[in-house]
Design a protein around this motif. Sequence first.
Motif, PDB file in Angstrom:
ATOM      1  N   GLU A   1     -24.334  55.638  37.395  1.00 47.29           N
ATOM      2  CA  GLU A   1     -23.557  55.421  38.625  1.00 47.29           C
ATOM      3  C   GLU A   1     -22.301  56.203  38.875  1.00 47.29           C
ATOM      4  O   GLU A   1     -22.119  56.937  39.912  1.00 47.29           O
ATOM      5  CB  GLU A   1     -23.095  53.710  38.705  1.00 47.29           C
ATOM      6  CG  GLU A   1     -22.486  53.379  39.870  1.00 47.29           C
ATOM      7  CD  GLU A   1     -21.835  51.972  39.785  1.00 47.29           C
ATOM      8  OE1 GLU A   1     -21.614  51.440  38.804  1.00 47.29           O
ATOM      9  OE2 GLU A   1     -21.185  51.678  40.765  1.00 47.29           O
TER      10      GLU A   1
ATOM     11  N   THR B   1     -22.097  63.532  44.014  1.00 42.72           N
ATOM     12  CA  THR B   1     -22.042  63.287  45.633  1.00 42.72           C
ATOM     13  C   THR B   1     -20.524  63.278  46.166  1.00 42.72           C
ATOM     14  O   THR B   1     -20.546  62.971  47.112  1.00 42.72           O
ATOM     15  CB  THR B   1     -22.644  61.843  45.857  1.00 42.72           C
ATOM     16  OG1 THR B   1     -21.859  60.988  45.302  1.00 42.72           O
ATOM     17  CG2 THR B   1     -24.380  62.135  45.820  1.00 42.72           C
ATOM     18  N   GLU B   2     -19.520  63.711  45.271  1.00 42.94           N
ATOM     19  CA  GLU B   2     -18.328  63.889  45.734  1.00 42.94           C
ATOM     20  C   GLU B   2     -17.305  62.508  46.079  1.00 42.94           C
ATOM     21  O   GLU B   2     -16.474  62.558  46.302  1.00 42.94           O
ATOM     22  CB  GLU B   2     -18.102  64.710  46.815  1.00 42.94           C
ATOM     23  CG  GLU B   2     -18.514  66.125  46.747  1.00 42.94           C
ATOM     24  CD  GLU B   2     -18.221  67.154  47.916  1.00 42.94           C
ATOM     25  OE1 GLU B   2     -18.515  66.763  48.943  1.00 42.94           O
ATOM     26  OE2 GLU B   2     -17.520  68.172  47.684  1.00 42.94           O
ATOM     27  N   GLN B   3     -18.178  61.491  45.615  1.00 40.72           N
ATOM     28  CA  GLN B   3     -17.611  60.157  45.800  1.00 40.72           C
ATOM     29  C   GLN B   3     -16.195  59.869  45.063  1.00 40.72           C
ATOM     30  O   GLN B   3     -15.266  59.315  45.528  1.00 40.72           O
ATOM     31  CB  GLN B   3     -18.404  59.022  45.735  1.00 40.72           C
ATOM     32  CG  GLN B   3     -19.601  58.918  46.650  1.00 40.72           C
ATOM     33  CD  GLN B   3     -20.585  57.681  46.215  1.00 40.72           C
ATOM     34  OE1 GLN B   3     -20.139  56.462  46.129  1.00 40.72           O
ATOM     35  NE2 GLN B   3     -21.668  58.055  46.159  1.00 40.72           N
TER      36      GLN B   3
ATOM     37  N   ASP C   1     -14.190  62.421  44.599  1.00 38.76           N
ATOM     38  CA  ASP C   1     -13.229  63.172  45.034  1.00 38.76           C
ATOM     39  C   ASP C   1     -12.511  62.334  46.449  1.00 38.76           C
ATOM     40  O   ASP C   1     -11.607  62.567  46.734  1.00 38.76           O
ATOM     41  CB  ASP C   1     -13.657  64.616  45.652  1.00 38.76           C
ATOM     42  CG  ASP C   1     -13.911  65.657  44.400  1.00 38.76           C
ATOM     43  OD1 ASP C   1     -13.255  65.233  43.376  1.00 38.76           O
ATOM     44  OD2 ASP C   1     -14.684  66.493  44.620  1.00 38.76           O
ATOM     45  N   ALA C   2     -13.636  61.682  47.068  1.00 38.54           N
ATOM     46  CA  ALA C   2     -13.422  60.908  47.983  1.00 38.54           C
ATOM     47  C   ALA C   2     -12.349  59.995  47.703  1.00 38.54           C
ATOM     48  O   ALA C   2     -11.302  59.703  48.473  1.00 38.54           O
ATOM     49  CB  ALA C   2     -14.456  60.467  48.680  1.00 38.54           C
ATOM     50  N   LEU C   3     -12.495  59.342  46.551  1.00 33.87           N
ATOM     51  CA  LEU C   3     -11.473  58.167  46.061  1.00 33.87           C
ATOM     52  C   LEU C   3     -10.054  58.776  46.087  1.00 33.87           C
ATOM     53  O   LEU C   3      -8.982  58.360  46.496  1.00 33.87           O
ATOM     54  CB  LEU C   3     -11.884  57.874  44.545  1.00 33.87           C
ATOM     55  CG  LEU C   3     -12.817  56.723  44.485  1.00 33.87           C
ATOM     56  CD1 LEU C   3     -13.158  56.497  43.095  1.00 33.87           C
ATOM     57  CD2 LEU C   3     -12.436  55.387  45.079  1.00 33.87           C
ATOM     58  N   THR C   4      -9.949  60.192  45.500  1.00 30.73           N
ATOM     59  CA  THR C   4      -8.617  60.735  45.238  1.00 30.73           C
ATOM     60  C   THR C   4      -8.109  60.923  46.855  1.00 30.73           C
ATOM     61  O   THR C   4      -6.967  60.632  47.190  1.00 30.73           O
ATOM     62  CB  THR C   4      -8.975  62.136  44.633  1.00 30.73           C
ATOM     63  OG1 THR C   4      -9.471  62.083  43.501  1.00 30.73           O
ATOM     64  CG2 THR C   4      -7.481  62.641  44.385  1.00 30.73           C
ATOM     65  N   THR C   5      -8.966  61.523  47.791  1.00 28.87           N
ATOM     66  CA  THR C   5      -8.320  61.618  49.206  1.00 28.87           C
ATOM     67  C   THR C   5      -7.946  60.587  49.662  1.00 28.87           C
ATOM     68  O   THR C   5      -7.283  60.403  50.691  1.00 28.87           O
ATOM     69  CB  THR C   5      -9.468  62.484  50.011  1.00 28.87           C
ATOM     70  OG1 THR C   5     -10.424  61.457  50.220  1.00 28.87           O
ATOM     71  CG2 THR C   5      -9.992  63.666  49.344  1.00 28.87           C
ATOM     72  N   LEU C   6      -8.585  59.453  49.268  1.00 28.93           N
ATOM     73  CA  LEU C   6      -8.114  58.105  49.804  1.00 28.93           C
ATOM     74  C   LEU C   6      -6.952  57.387  49.142  1.00 28.93           C
ATOM     75  O   LEU C   6      -6.900  56.232  49.017  1.00 28.93           O
ATOM     76  CB  LEU C   6      -9.315  57.197  49.944  1.00 28.93           C
ATOM     77  CG  LEU C   6     -10.344  57.552  50.726  1.00 28.93           C
ATOM     78  CD1 LEU C   6     -11.742  56.925  50.740  1.00 28.93           C
ATOM     79  CD2 LEU C   6      -9.850  57.527  52.380  1.00 28.93           C
ATOM     80  N   SER C   7      -6.145  58.258  48.360  1.00 27.08           N
ATOM     81  CA  SER C   7      -4.935  57.835  47.667  1.00 27.08           C
ATOM     82  C   SER C   7      -5.247  56.764  46.540  1.00 27.08           C
ATOM     83  O   SER C   7      -4.768  55.737  46.350  1.00 27.08           O
ATOM     84  CB  SER C   7      -4.027  56.964  48.611  1.00 27.08           C
ATOM     85  OG  SER C   7      -3.856  57.848  49.631  1.00 27.08           O
ATOM     86  N   THR C   8      -6.650  56.615  45.939  1.00 31.32           N
ATOM     87  CA  THR C   8      -6.709  55.819  44.920  1.00 31.32           C
ATOM     88  C   THR C   8      -7.230  56.758  43.642  1.00 31.32           C
ATOM     89  O   THR C   8      -7.885  57.783  43.523  1.00 31.32           O
ATOM     90  CB  THR C   8      -8.159  55.074  45.310  1.00 31.32           C
ATOM     91  OG1 THR C   8      -7.875  54.453  46.780  1.00 31.32           O
ATOM     92  CG2 THR C   8      -8.632  54.082  44.170  1.00 31.32           C
TER      93      THR C   8
ATOM     94  N   LYS D   1      -8.424  54.411  37.470  1.00 30.98           N
ATOM     95  CA  LYS D   1      -7.622  53.281  37.567  1.00 30.98           C
ATOM     96  C   LYS D   1      -8.827  52.350  38.453  1.00 30.98           C
ATOM     97  O   LYS D   1      -9.170  51.200  38.002  1.00 30.98           O
ATOM     98  CB  LYS D   1      -6.614  53.173  38.313  1.00 30.98           C
ATOM     99  CG  LYS D   1      -5.995  51.896  37.981  1.00 30.98           C
ATOM    100  CD  LYS D   1      -4.396  52.032  38.662  1.00 30.98           C
ATOM    101  CE  LYS D   1      -3.490  53.172  37.951  1.00 30.98           C
ATOM    102  NZ  LYS D   1      -2.349  53.297  38.729  1.00 30.98           N
ATOM    103  N   TYR D   2      -9.520  52.866  39.265  1.00 34.59           N
ATOM    104  CA  TYR D   2     -10.581  52.167  40.105  1.00 34.59           C
ATOM    105  C   TYR D   2     -11.728  52.032  39.411  1.00 34.59           C
ATOM    106  O   TYR D   2     -12.640  51.012  39.670  1.00 34.59           O
ATOM    107  CB  TYR D   2     -10.763  52.937  41.373  1.00 34.59           C
ATOM    108  CG  TYR D   2     -11.519  52.205  42.394  1.00 34.59           C
ATOM    109  CD1 TYR D   2     -10.862  51.159  43.341  1.00 34.59           C
ATOM    110  CD2 TYR D   2     -12.877  52.624  42.496  1.00 34.59           C
ATOM    111  CE1 TYR D   2     -11.795  50.622  43.943  1.00 34.59           C
ATOM    112  CE2 TYR D   2     -13.553  51.962  43.827  1.00 34.59           C
ATOM    113  CZ  TYR D   2     -13.061  50.820  44.285  1.00 34.59           C
ATOM    114  OH  TYR D   2     -13.776  50.263  45.489  1.00 34.59           O
TER     115      TYR D   2
END
Lengths: 267, 255
Positions: free
Chosen positions: A127, A134-136, A138-145, A149-150
């Motif tokens: 997972e 699929t860069e998800q 990186d996407a978390l990082t750009t969404l301040s997460t 931790k997540y």
Amino acid sequence: MSRSDHLKDRMNIFAHIGRAVMDLLAEIGRLASFTGRSLAAIVSPPVYGRLIGQQFVHIGFLSLPVVGLTALSTGAVLALQIYLGGNRYGAEAIVPQIVVLAITRELGPVIAGLMVAGRVAAAIAAEIGTMKVTEQIDALTTLSTNPIKYLVVPRLVAAVLSMPILTAVGDSIGIFGGYTVAVQNLGFTGSVYLKNTVDFATSADIMSGLIKAAVFGFIIALMGCYHGFNSKGGAQGVGAATTNAVVSSCILILASDFILTAILFSA
Amino acid sequence: MTAKIQLIGVKKRFGAKQVLDGVDLEIAPGTSLVIIGGSGTGKSVTIKSILGILAPDEGRILVDGEDVTHLRGRTREPLMRKFGMLFQGGALFDSLPVWENVAFGLIQGRGMARATAKDIAISKLSKVGLSEYVAYLSPAELSGGMQKRVGLARAIAADPEIIFFDEPTTGLDPIMADVINDLIVATVKDVGATALSITHDMASARKISDNIAMLYGGRIIWQGPTDQIDHSGNPYVDQFIHGRAEGPIKMAVRK
């Protein structure tokens, strides 16, 4: 082949060994840093309670069937083998004592650990590995997460908490498996078997197994997350990450089992 | 006026490959810059360096005049709130329904209540032309064009000051690509954001940009207003925008 060619060949071997050692050290360094960041993330807010709950279901609850089935057959086989072995010395009455000791101290946590490693470490690595390619992540990082931790913390916490519970359930089922074989096939009296089991096992036996289970849970989740985060390339990379997660967690479970046994029973 | 984003001599190397070799770039507030360049010339690395996903080896990155090159962890969080990003493949979280994807930054990043965030998500989805029905689907149930739109809605959900677009039209048919281009122009204007995009689709680049910069050999070799691109007088730019195999840019086919 000339002398200098021979020399070059030998140098090549040294270069290979050197490179392998350097790679190994770098890998250990990366893993240590990943572990450190994960542990730091556990103790810092925010706490994702919802995600921990979800992972508890995925890692713990859904592993119950596999752990239960393997524990049942392990307990049954164990009772049979101990009876046959003990029979050579006229010591077949010792079945309940050995079964409970072997299950609670050793086989309960280790077999649950190996089964959960196969099921959960692979799923986590696949997972997170897919999210990585699929860069998800990186996407978390750009969404301040914070991705650690997540993604990592809920899995670590859920695995560490659910493995002792799984093991406790597995222990009970394993002992029940031994009991069934002993009473049905080996001529033991049910009440005597149970009394011997309960009288013989100490809380230290059970606790040591549960502590091991918690450590195994940590190893499983950590290996799944680490290999997932470090997967490269496409489908092939994710496949490799999945394999590595399972293999490395199994090896680490067996290695740490020895160390933990030495520590827990040294006193 | 201070530039919204400024890159000064940014260098990044991966192993033996020097991907960025001193990139200098300036983006004025409220304008849209598109970086063009071939595959593997470091366009993505440039964006990821600004976002902080990659750390440059050398050089400085300024946002609103503040040096943010080495901001990490908690100190970077206020900066990340200024950013929105549309990823090439959408990068939607496939474990979450569409509305939670759009609302993700609001709920997880800013601690907004789920109900409020959901209302915002649905209104942002309508801005990119998607109905409330889509909000409850899972990303895997969407077509490529719809995934891009959801990605766009997610990028603008928190009204960012700066929006990054990574190959926004790649993998779409020409008509859907144009729809996405229109949406990008409209939403960027609507939010009043500064935009930085990377693409090798020239039709898209012309449509969504005020200025164009071309990245080649790890440096910006030409930069100017979009209407000047056909009169750049730069043989590299001419070759690229006309898509010619022959010219000063040699493709590394024989590697």
